[in-house]
Design an enzyme around this catalytic site. Sequence first.
Site, PDB file in Angstrom:
ATOM      1  N   ASP A 103       0.848  -1.185   0.000  1.00 38.33           N
ATOM      2  CA  ASP A 103       0.000   0.000   0.000  1.00 38.33           C
ATOM      3  C   ASP A 103       0.883   1.234   0.000  1.00 38.33           C
ATOM      4  OD1 ASP A 103      -2.515   1.454   0.570  1.00 38.33           O
ATOM      5  OD2 ASP A 103      -3.149  -0.471   1.420  1.00 38.33           O
ATOM      6  N   ASP A 205      -3.333   4.476  -2.180  1.00 39.48           N
ATOM      7  CA  ASP A 205      -4.426   4.923  -1.322  1.00 39.48           C
ATOM      8  C   ASP A 205      -5.012   6.242  -1.841  1.00 39.48           C
ATOM      9  OD1 ASP A 205      -5.776   4.462   1.333  1.00 39.48           O
ATOM     10  OD2 ASP A 205      -4.958   6.456   1.734  1.00 39.48           O
ATOM     11  N   GLU A 275      -6.735   3.331  -5.616  1.00 45.72           N
ATOM     12  CA  GLU A 275      -8.018   3.353  -4.908  1.00 45.72           C
ATOM     13  C   GLU A 275      -8.721   4.637  -5.323  1.00 45.72           C
ATOM     14  OE1 GLU A 275     -10.134   3.573  -0.556  1.00 45.72           O
ATOM     15  OE2 GLU A 275      -8.287   4.625  -0.936  1.00 45.72           O
ATOM     16  N   HIS A 337     -11.155  -3.711   3.371  1.00 44.43           N
ATOM     17  CA  HIS A 337     -11.100  -3.367   4.796  1.00 44.43           C
ATOM     18  C   HIS A 337     -11.914  -2.132   5.156  1.00 44.43           C
ATOM     19  CE1 HIS A 337      -8.313  -0.854   2.711  1.00 44.43           C
ATOM     20  NE2 HIS A 337      -8.194  -0.087   3.773  1.00 44.43           N
ATOM     21  N   ASP A 338     -12.619  -1.561   4.188  1.00 46.97           N
ATOM     22  CA  ASP A 338     -13.445  -0.380   4.455  1.00 46.97           C
ATOM     23  C   ASP A 338     -14.933  -0.665   4.296  1.00 46.97           C
ATOM     24  OD1 ASP A 338     -11.193   1.296   4.799  1.00 46.97           O
ATOM     25  OD2 ASP A 338     -11.046   1.654   2.637  1.00 46.97           O
TER      26      ASP A 338
HETATM   27  C1  NOJ Z   1      -8.570   4.625   2.171  1.00 44.67           C
HETATM   28  C2  NOJ Z   1      -8.218   3.432   2.998  1.00 44.67           C
HETATM   29  O1  NOJ Z   1      -8.679   2.277   2.366  1.00 44.67           O
HETATM   30  C3  NOJ Z   1      -8.827   3.652   4.354  1.00 44.67           C
HETATM   31  O2  NOJ Z   1      -8.738   2.514   5.158  1.00 44.67           O
HETATM   32  C4  NOJ Z   1      -8.159   4.837   4.985  1.00 44.67           C
HETATM   33  O3  NOJ Z   1      -8.784   5.126   6.216  1.00 44.67           O
HETATM   34  C5  NOJ Z   1      -8.254   6.064   4.086  1.00 44.67           C
HETATM   35  N1  NOJ Z   1      -7.940   5.761   2.722  1.00 44.67           N
HETATM   36  C6  NOJ Z   1      -7.298   7.139   4.523  1.00 44.67           C
HETATM   37  O4  NOJ Z   1      -5.982   6.737   4.246  1.00 44.67           O
END
Ligand code: NOJ
Length: 545
Positions: A103, A205, A275, A337-338
């Site tokens: 990442d 990210d 992302e 994970h989100d």
């Molecule tokens: C996206 C990530 O997937 C998430 O977990 C994170 O909190 C935010 N970006 C900030 O970095």
Amino acid sequence: MTPSTSHLWWQTGVIYQIYPRSFKDTTGNGVGDLRGIIEKLDYLSDTLGVDAIWLSPFYPSPMADFGYDVADYTDVDPLFGDLATFDELVARAHERNLQLLIDLVPNHTSDRHPWFIESRSTRDSRKRDWYVWADPQPDGSPPNNWLSVFGGSAWEWDEATGQYYLHSFLKEQPDLNWRNPEVKEAMFDVVRFWLERDVDGFRVDVAHYIMKDPQLRDNPLDPERAKSIHRPMGDYDSQFHVRDSGHPDVHDVYREFRQLLDSYNDENPRVSIGEIHIFDWEEWATYYGEDLDELHMPFNFALLNVDWRAEAVRKVVDSLEEALPQGAWPNYVLGNHDEPRLASRYGREEARVAAMLLLTLRGTPTIYYGDEIGMVDVPIPPEQLQDPWGETLPQMGRDPCRTPMQWTGGPNAGFSPAQTGELWLPLADDYQSVNVERELGEPASLLNLTRRLLAYRAAIPALTVGGYEPVDGVPETCYAYLRETDEQRVLVILNFSDREERVRIAGPERGEIALSSHLDRSGGVDLRALSVRGNEGLIIELVPS
Ligand code: NOJ
């Protein structure tokens, strides 16, 4: 079958996302670590059969956002191990033909990163301009109306130097100023550091956030937006996010980033996956680059928010296929994970059909750890909450999808040698029935289905590199498509309802069932009168007539 020679590993392969805190703990502190991942490489390469792993951040971090607040981009947090263990992980993964993606968090650092400490030390600091600082408005309020994704203003007042700094996420995550060439060079040095340690690529990210409106103008308000949002995020949804991210010069950065990656394509082509939470396909597709010279793939999150209906899913896939620039490679994601867990969003039976969907569509699939065994969202008691987003917006809390991997039915589900109760997040209640060991022994388990799908996909060029063609005329509860190369045609039929459906496919008459998601059916079928059971998916090899 001869594997395709014109496609690259990240196109034909399947990626598996590991959230390092939750995968395997070897030290007994209740938090997963790199050594634990090394221990489980055989599971990933042999038992499961994926091709690449993506690790969420493992860098030194105060963990305000569990590693997405990086305090040092070129080291490993002692919680997870050290650089020597990382190097061992890369080497051991490569021995098994597993590629390793890490990442990259370019938009923001931790507020404890030495760069930010220096930047905030005085207005004259050499690194002042490494971050986005701005004066207050005449009444003392923040410079503009931008909001933090995690709630509240995106600006934090710094009393000592009398200015605000920007944080698109937590106030502990100040945004870097990518228009400062030193910032770009410093981050590109980070990229070089890891490429030289032989990583195979990066997941970037919030890739589109790095460039904002240089004049810091307000975002326009959008009172309607909240209504169309699948998971409402409170005030954040009241604006069009057109000024606080995605300024057109973002593309210059990714073009340069791509050149840097390409300069390391010695033995193995490296990959970048952004992302990018943009749901307007046209805008989303710009991140491939006009000449496919930016990110190799922007993550496609459309299936995370879709209603579990055949028509809705087909629409997502068809519209993506249509929007893809010529030559661009698609990808699909069903969990990360989100997001709420797949099996919780759609149901356990539906998760089997979803696994077949993910692993038979055209494009690179990414599997989130635990989805292959059907892990569900775990309710977290208030005193065990960890995720700061869950504190500001409880419905957005991400702890439920980050709980420890369920390896066995034994103590701590085989995740950790810690005393029970000392895990960083609680275990799911169902770990005695939903775990790797048990599912390996159950012939029709989701894990065995996933393994079969992965093995089949790897062996069949029509699935890895073939074309996609939706099939009309099936019942509205079903979604059917062809995957085909010149030599081979494979039909996929997915029944999204819990009722049996009779399906009649025009054209070919006979086929051979290669795989049913129920794992109990094979052999020849008549495609003019095919029965597909409730929540069943079928992969059928068409027999040339
Ligand atoms: C996206 C990530 O997937 C998430 O977990 C994170 O909190 C935010 N970006 C900030 O970095």
